[in-house]
Design a protein around this motif. Structure first.
Motif, PDB file in Angstrom:
ATOM      1  N   THR A  94       0.850  -1.179   0.000  1.00 27.00           N
ATOM      2  CA  THR A  94       0.000   0.000   0.000  1.00 27.00           C
ATOM      3  C   THR A  94       0.892   1.237   0.000  1.00 27.00           C
ATOM      4  N   ARG A  95       0.392   2.267  -0.666  1.00 26.62           N
ATOM      5  CA  ARG A  95       1.164   3.500  -0.781  1.00 26.62           C
ATOM      6  C   ARG A  95       0.213   4.691  -0.722  1.00 26.62           C
ATOM      7  N   TYR A  96       0.602   5.654   0.092  1.00 26.12           N
ATOM      8  CA  TYR A  96      -0.179   6.881   0.211  1.00 26.12           C
ATOM      9  C   TYR A  96       0.715   8.056  -0.158  1.00 26.12           C
ATOM     10  N   THR A  97       0.214   8.912  -1.052  1.00 23.57           N
ATOM     11  CA  THR A  97       0.975  10.075  -1.498  1.00 23.57           C
ATOM     12  C   THR A  97       0.170  11.345  -1.255  1.00 23.57           C
ATOM     13  N   PHE A  98       0.769  12.247  -0.514  1.00 23.04           N
ATOM     14  CA  PHE A  98       0.196  13.578  -0.310  1.00 23.04           C
ATOM     15  C   PHE A  98       1.028  14.566  -1.100  1.00 23.04           C
ATOM     16  N   TYR A  99       0.339  15.417  -1.877  1.00 21.04           N
ATOM     17  CA  TYR A  99       1.064  16.406  -2.666  1.00 21.04           C
ATOM     18  C   TYR A  99       0.294  17.720  -2.683  1.00 21.04           C
ATOM     19  N   ASP A 100       1.030  18.799  -2.459  1.00 21.73           N
ATOM     20  CA  ASP A 100       0.412  20.120  -2.470  1.00 21.73           C
ATOM     21  C   ASP A 100       1.413  21.112  -3.047  1.00 21.73           C
TER      22      ASP A 100
ATOM     23  N   LEU B  34     -17.867  30.541  -8.870  1.00 16.58           N
ATOM     24  CA  LEU B  34     -17.465  31.881  -9.298  1.00 16.58           C
ATOM     25  C   LEU B  34     -16.117  31.862 -10.005  1.00 16.58           C
ATOM     26  N   ALA B  35     -15.666  30.666 -10.342  1.00 17.91           N
ATOM     27  CA  ALA B  35     -14.386  30.493 -11.041  1.00 17.91           C
ATOM     28  C   ALA B  35     -13.219  31.028 -10.229  1.00 17.91           C
ATOM     29  N   THR B  36     -13.373  30.969  -8.903  1.00 22.96           N
ATOM     30  CA  THR B  36     -12.300  31.392  -8.014  1.00 22.96           C
ATOM     31  C   THR B  36     -11.465  30.182  -7.626  1.00 22.96           C
ATOM     32  N   PRO B  37     -10.164  30.207  -7.887  1.00 25.85           N
ATOM     33  CA  PRO B  37      -9.343  29.035  -7.569  1.00 25.85           C
ATOM     34  C   PRO B  37      -9.199  28.827  -6.067  1.00 25.85           C
ATOM     35  N   LYS B  38      -9.273  27.583  -5.655  1.00 27.66           N
ATOM     36  CA  LYS B  38      -9.043  27.204  -4.267  1.00 27.66           C
ATOM     37  C   LYS B  38      -8.038  26.070  -4.234  1.00 27.66           C
ATOM     38  N   ASN B  39      -7.245  26.079  -3.177  1.00 27.06           N
ATOM     39  CA  ASN B  39      -6.224  25.046  -3.053  1.00 27.06           C
ATOM     40  C   ASN B  39      -6.859  23.710  -2.661  1.00 27.06           C
ATOM     41  N   LYS B  40      -6.468  22.647  -3.330  1.00 29.57           N
ATOM     42  CA  LYS B  40      -6.986  21.317  -3.034  1.00 29.57           C
ATOM     43  C   LYS B  40      -5.837  20.316  -3.152  1.00 29.57           C
ATOM     44  N   PRO B  41      -5.149  20.029  -2.045  1.00 29.17           N
ATOM     45  CA  PRO B  41      -4.034  19.073  -2.092  1.00 29.17           C
ATOM     46  C   PRO B  41      -4.479  17.717  -2.614  1.00 29.17           C
TER      47      PRO B  41
END
Length: 775
Positions: free
Chosen positions: A421-427, A439-446
């Motif tokens: 098993t492998r878990y990868t977090f990326y931001d 409203l086409a406003t960008p939001k951060n989503k890791p």
């Protein structure tokens, strides 16, 4: 008559005196004789002699040797043979024992005949017995051309090329058989630590001084190792504490001002715990601009890497190892006038990257009768960087765990079961981790990716000469769904193990992250465009391998290793530099891609100390998109490498001549007016080194790197497009956003540092020393 009789008497007396002296003298000398064998087989042309004397001989066709006229005394007698480990014994000859019978039983050497490999089947097995073709390079190979990191050290391995991707910050990756770096999985002690964000900068933090050997598998290995092992894998095996010296130091510097320091020590805690501690420090702070474009030719770097490995002795020799590594690096390149106060600004261009990386990994064998291993690793990678005035801040964390069960069923089936098993977090701060609301406003989503999987393989032994390896793997990617990877390998070998033929079939898959893998997406003035959501790539591969080992009568060892491969890609992710000079357009290929070729390695070791390893590769790597055939960028059709060495044993001096040769490759141009060459010329980097060994502890080495002083500026008006206007402030654009020719921009170019196929670093001298202390 009297004179004649007197002469006869004198002659007889003289001859009697000589005979008397000979008897007396012979009584002060002895002899040694015996037979040299290996596992019951006699060794012909083995060399045996008394150390620190000129008394030596070779064994005959029956393995027999004899050394005569040895003055009484105590000696170290040594037996050696190409392909076998040397053996030394102490003898004493005296009047009580003037004749001695002494036999030698030499062990096969891991250098030439019987290396142990783990990468092909995920278990320790003789290289000759492995059904998967694995190339092995010992630590001594990399000493022939010393480099501070594993990245540069790959430059003399056939079919493997370290590719620099940027003229400014000198980032790079490692290609296998022409496939880009992200298709190559890099392992440390079998752990998938160098991936994703670290594929660009992680390789520069692995010091060569801690390497015991490097194993390379060319072709898909996804069945055992999962995603990213599409083009092949490089497994860096670090030293075990019990194999390392108590104290080791390796320090060298170059005439360009580079300084590399490797320090290592081992210690014990009690009788059952051993540890190896290594520290690497690399520093380069010289602003050099040989090509006079106003930009640094080589990135300035300051890097510290600390490695610590522990081994624990357990009951029944069960395995338990634990290791950690920390890397801290600061690097920058760009305008010669740049300093920290310009970081992130748009007045003076610089690319500044701060990297912090930590890793923890190990192997624990469960305390049960069956051989069940738990492998685990975790790592974190933080990058704080500016490419001109473009920021790139990224964090990646990976957790990995794998349980394997090795089970032998009878004599002919060797099973391996695995759960992983492998878990990868990326931001990061790019569109890769952005989402948009109504409203086409960008939001951060890791990004959070979960990748559980299971695999099974069976190595079937029909007889001593025939083996079949079948395996299959199933992974479930939390974003892309189910992924299925089968493999099939067959090996046929001669009874004497000197000839082997291998066939391999398999497939691989890969999920790409553009901003972590392709440095061109961040540097320069081009805009990154994604036409669609990128789908996972899939490859299908077939390869052939033939190995022949020859032991000539003159005690010369010869090894031939020939391979052919064919890889077919679907959904291959391509970077389109040609359609729009102001954009890099990423999309899945609307067609297919091919990588095919042949390679040959010739390894020869003569008894007189001369060795050479020569390799050549011919390949054709291209893609067919919308029925148009296009050669892959930055990929040569022909290449060659060599490592030639000779040792003057009497004076302890070694000479190494290493190099590579590359044929033309297609290069990225901005437009039809771009005056830079569309294809690179034939080019070569060659090096020479002298090493003086004073004793078993101390040696000095030095030489010249890049003897031909080759740099990519030869034949080109410039390498970096518009280095004098890196922010395109003086570029005129038309209504479609295309740069147009003007009096101060006659070719209609924008700033572009991605035109790079060879290092900008020219000829330079180097000098270093090594020290090893053992009890």
């Amino acid at each position: 008559m009297r004179n004649h009789r007197s002469f006869k008497i004198i002659l007889v007396q003289f001859l009697f005196f000589l005979s008397f002296l000979q008897v007396i003298y012979a009584q002060e000398k002895g002899s040694v004789q015996g037979v040299i064998t290996s596992n019951g087989t006699v060794l012909e042309f083995a060399v045996i002699g008394l150390k620190k004397t000129t008394n030596g001989t070779t064994s005959d066709g029956k393995g027999y040797y004899e050394l005569k006229n040895i003055p009484f005394g105590t000696y170290d007698i040594e037996a050696s043979c190409i392909g076998y480990e040397k053996q030394t014994k102490k003898i004493t000859l005296s009047a009580n024992q003037a004749q001695m019978i002494l036999a030698f039983d030499l062990k096969e050497s891991g250098t030439y005949l019987n290396e142990v490999v783990v990468s092909g089947t995920m278990k320790e097995v003789s290289k000759l017995e492995s059904p998967v073709s694995v190339e092995v390079y010992a630590a001594s190979f990399f000493k022939a051309n010393p480099n501070p990191t594993i990245f540069e050290a790959m430059q003399t391995i056939n079919g493997v090329r370290p590719q620099l991707n940027c003229n400014v910050c000198n980032t790079g990756n490692i290609k296998i058989n022409g496939l880009e770096g992200p298709y190559t999985m890099v392992l440390i002690d079998g752990m998938p630590l160098v991936s994703g964000l670290s594929t660009v900068y992680g390789l520069s933090g692995i010091p060569t001084s801690l390497i015991e050997r490097v194993e390379i598998v060319k072709g898909p290995a996804s069945t055992l190792y999962g995603s990213e092992a599409v083009g092949g894998l490089i497994n860096v095996i670090t030293k075990k504490p019990n194999h390392a010296p108590i104290i080791a130091a390796d320090i060298f510097s170059t005439s360009w001002g580079e300084v590399n320091t490797d320090l290592a020590t081992k210690f014990s805690l009690g009788k059952k715990v051993q540890s190896l501690l290594g520290v690497n420090y690399f520093n380069f702070q010289q602003r050099i601009d040989k090509n006079e474009d106003g930009f640094t030719d080589m990135t300035l770097q300051n890097r510290l890497s600390v490695f610590n490995k522990w081994t624990f002795e357990r009951k029944d020799n069960r395995v338990f190892t634990l290791a950690g590594r920390y890397v801290h690096e600061s690097r920058w390149g760009g305008d010669m006038r740049w300093n920290e106060q310009f970081r992130g600004g748009d007045s003076i261009y610089g690319e500044s990257i701060y990297t912090k990386r930590w890793e923890l990994f190990g192997v624990y064998q469960l305390p049960v009768k069956e051989k069940i291993l738990f492998q685990f690793s975790t790592n974190g990678h933080h990058q704080n960087s500016y490419y001109g005035n473009t920021p790139y801040f990224a964090d990646q964390k990976i957790l990995f765990g794998q349980l394997t069960w090795h089970k032998e069923l009878g004599r002919n089936n060797d099973l391996l079961f695995g759960l992983a098993t492998r878990y990868t977090f990326y931001d990061d701060n790019t569109p890769a981790t952005a989402t948009f609301d109504t409203l086409a406003t960008p939001k951060n989503k890791p990004s959070h990716i979960y990748l559980p999987g299971l695999f099974i393989q069976d190595e079937i032994k029909f007889n001593e000469s025939n083996k079949l390896l079948v395996g299959v793997r199933y992974d479930y990617n939390s974003i892309h769904g189910s992924i299925f990877s089968p493999r099939l390998n067959y090996k046929l070998s001669s009874r004497n193990k000197k000839n082997s033929f291998r066939v391999g079939l398999g497939n691989g898959y890969r999920v790409a992250n553009i901003f972590t893998e392709d440095h061109a997406a961040l540097t320069g003035a081009r805009t990154v465009v994604f036409l669609n959501n990128l789908k996972p790539e899939t490859s299908y591969n077939g390869n052939l391998n033939f190995v022949k080992k020859i032991e000539a009568k003159n005690n010369t060892f010869i090894s031939l290793d020939a391979s052919a491969w064919y890889t077919y890609f679907t959904n291959k992710i391509i970077a389109d530099y040609d359609s729009d000079p102001n954009k890099i357009i990423y999309d899945n290929l609307k067609g297919y891609a091919i990588s095919r070729g042949v390679s040959l390695n010739l390894d020869v070791a003569f008894n007189n100390g001369l060795t050479f390893l020569v390799g050549a590769t011919a390949m054709d790597v291209y893609q067919v998109n919308n029925s148009v055939r296009v050669l892959q960028l930055l990929t040569e059709r022909y290449s060659g490498v060599w490592t030639i060495g000779y040792t003057f044993k009497k004076i302890g001096l070694s000479v190494n001549y290493t190099g590579n040769l590359y044929g033309p490759m297609r290069l990225p141009l901005l437009n039809a007016l771009d005056p830079r060459s569309a294809f690179s010329p034939w080019w070569s980097i060659q090096n020479i080194q002298l090493t003086k060994t004073f004793n078993e502890r101390f040696e000095i080495y030095g030489g010249i790197k890049n003897l031909l002083n080759w740099t990519p500026t030869k034949g080109n008006p410039f390498i970096i497009a518009r280095s004098g206007d890196p922010f395109d402030k003086e570029v005129t654009f038309d209504a479609n956003g295309q740069a147009v020719p003007t009096s101060n921009n006659p070719y209609g170019l924008t700033f572009d540092p991605t035109y790079m196929y060879a290092p900008n670093q020219g000829i330079r001298a180097f000098l270093g020393l090594r020290y090893n202390f053992n009890k």
